[in-house]
Design an enzyme around this catalytic site. Structure first.
Site, PDB file in Angstrom:
ATOM      1  N   ASP A  83       1.317  -1.200   0.130  1.00  0.00           N
ATOM      2  CA  ASP A  83       0.418  -0.084  -0.144  1.00  0.00           C
ATOM      3  C   ASP A  83       1.117   1.571   0.262  1.00  0.00           C
ATOM      4  OD1 ASP A  83      -2.067   1.620   0.400  1.00  0.00           O
ATOM      5  OD2 ASP A  83      -2.416   1.200   2.351  1.00  0.00           O
ATOM      6  N   LYS A  85      -0.419   3.614  -2.477  1.00  0.00           N
ATOM      7  CA  LYS A  85      -1.274   4.540  -2.678  1.00  0.00           C
ATOM      8  C   LYS A  85       0.377   5.446  -3.530  1.00  0.00           C
ATOM      9  CE  LYS A  85      -4.060   4.964   0.597  1.00  0.00           C
ATOM     10  NZ  LYS A  85      -3.458   3.974   2.067  1.00  0.00           N
TER      11      LYS A  85
HETATM   12  P1  XMP Z   1      -7.590   0.560  10.272  1.00  0.00           P
HETATM   13  O1  XMP Z   1      -6.315   1.115  10.759  1.00  0.00           O
HETATM   14  O2  XMP Z   1      -7.882   2.298  10.079  1.00  0.00           O
HETATM   15  O3  XMP Z   1      -6.476   0.515   8.717  1.00  0.00           O
HETATM   16  O4  XMP Z   1      -7.906  -0.760   9.980  1.00  0.00           O
HETATM   17  C1  XMP Z   1      -6.936   0.619   7.564  1.00  0.00           C
HETATM   18  C2  XMP Z   1      -5.656   0.678   6.732  1.00  0.00           C
HETATM   19  O5  XMP Z   1      -6.030   0.886   5.421  1.00  0.00           O
HETATM   20  C3  XMP Z   1      -5.368   2.441   4.876  1.00  0.00           C
HETATM   21  N1  XMP Z   1      -7.038   2.942   4.424  1.00  0.00           N
HETATM   22  C4  XMP Z   1      -6.555   3.142   3.114  1.00  0.00           C
HETATM   23  N2  XMP Z   1      -6.078   2.542   1.734  1.00  0.00           N
HETATM   24  N3  XMP Z   1      -7.636   3.775   0.357  1.00  0.00           N
HETATM   25  C5  XMP Z   1      -6.178   2.553   0.375  1.00  0.00           C
HETATM   26  O6  XMP Z   1      -6.182   2.354   0.035  1.00  0.00           O
HETATM   27  C6  XMP Z   1      -8.048   4.424   2.064  1.00  0.00           C
HETATM   28  O7  XMP Z   1      -9.448   5.732   1.695  1.00  0.00           O
HETATM   29  C7  XMP Z   1      -8.058   4.278   2.921  1.00  0.00           C
HETATM   30  N4  XMP Z   1      -8.290   4.016   4.212  1.00  0.00           N
HETATM   31  C8  XMP Z   1      -7.048   3.423   4.923  1.00  0.00           C
HETATM   32  C9  XMP Z   1      -4.297   2.696   6.371  1.00  0.00           C
HETATM   33  O8  XMP Z   1      -3.206   3.322   5.702  1.00  0.00           O
HETATM   34  C10 XMP Z   1      -4.257   1.328   6.660  1.00  0.00           C
HETATM   35  O9  XMP Z   1      -3.257   1.057   6.068  1.00  0.00           O
END
Ligand code: XMP
Length: 246
Positions: A83, A85
């Site tokens: 991840d 991004k």
């Molecule tokens: P938590 O600890 O919040 O982790 O359950 C969530 C994970 O997902 C990532 N994250 C995102 N990744 N689009 C993404 O591609 C999003 O909208 C988004 N929101 C959260 C975050 O970095 C963590 O790894």
């Protein structure tokens, strides 16, 4: 429909392990302790996870060479998604994607708002050459996503579809967005939904809205018993999926 290796493997993994969970592994700090924790996750949670998503906090803590050893140790039974991004120009994206794929990652997450020409094309080029996955962010789980990203969500989905991405990331925190993405993509893209647990959405809310997977991090990793936490999520998912099937 063409089925990429990543799509086939994550669906097989999901079916075999009866899991819709993508674990967000974002541990950080001293490299060895982060690596030990990842090793523990692969050994003790791996059998319950469709995929393990590794983010910047971990990659920046451990570097890639040690991470690579763990990924290669567990990659037969587990899938790994980076991840990062991506949101750079094609040349740089291409280098980043290649380095991550060579580290053993099965898929990378890229932003879609950079556009294809001179941007995303670098990611897709590497993915195609190495037969790996690409997942595009089409909406984010935080509220600021409604400022710039969400007004363009449908165009982002179209880019993902046009260039044969494997999946899209959409927020369990705004399930109407997930439902709309599903309406547009049908079964052509996998939908991954972060936002459940620590960010406030209930376990199962992404799946109920039509997603294939829920991305879950802190509420599992910070719980006193991560194995139990994972099993609890699986139970919730099973209930939802059995209702969906009726
Ligand atoms: P938590 O600890 O919040 O982790 O359950 C969530 C994970 O997902 C990532 N994250 C995102 N990744 N689009 C993404 O591609 C999003 O909208 C988004 N929101 C959260 C975050 O970095 C963590 O790894």
């Amino acid at each position: 429909m063409f089925e990429s290796m990543f799509r086939r493997r994550i669906l097989d993994n999901s079916l075999g392990k009866k899991s819709r969970i993508v674990l967000a592994f974002d541990e950080y700090g001293e490299s060895n302790s982060v690596l030990e924790r990842l090793n523990w996750v692969c050994e003790h949670l791996g059998e319950h996870l469709a995929c393990i998503k590794i983010g910047y906090p971990t990659i920046l803590s451990t570097g890639l060479s040690e991470l690579r050893k763990i990924i290669f140790r567990f990659r037969d039974e587990n899938l790994f998604m980076a991840d990062v991004k991506m949101a750079d120009v094609a040349h740089t994206n291409s280098l980043i994607a290649r380095i991550l794929y060579e580290t053993g990652f099965d898929a990378v997450i890229s932003h879609g708002f950079i556009g294809y020409k001179g941007g995303l094309e670098g990611v897709f080029k590497e993915a195609k050459e190495l037969n790996r996955g690409v997942v595009i962010v089409v909406s984010m789980s935080h509220i600021g996503s409604t400022e710039f990203i969400d007004p363009n969500m449908e165009k982002l989905v179209q880019i993902a579809l046009k260039h044969h991405a494997d999946g899209a990331v959409a927020p369990a925190t705004r399930t109407q967005v997930v439902k709309r993405v599903r309406e547009i993509v049908g079964n052509k893209l996998l939908i991954f939904t972060p936002g459940v647990g620590a960010q406030g959405a209930d376990y199962g809310s992404g799946i109920s809205a039509g997603a294939d997977f829920e991305i879950i991090g802190r509420s599992i990793m910070c719980s006193s018993n991560p194995v139990e936490a994972v099993l609890e999520v699986k139970k919730k998912h099973d209930r939802i999926l059995s209702c969906r099937a009726c």
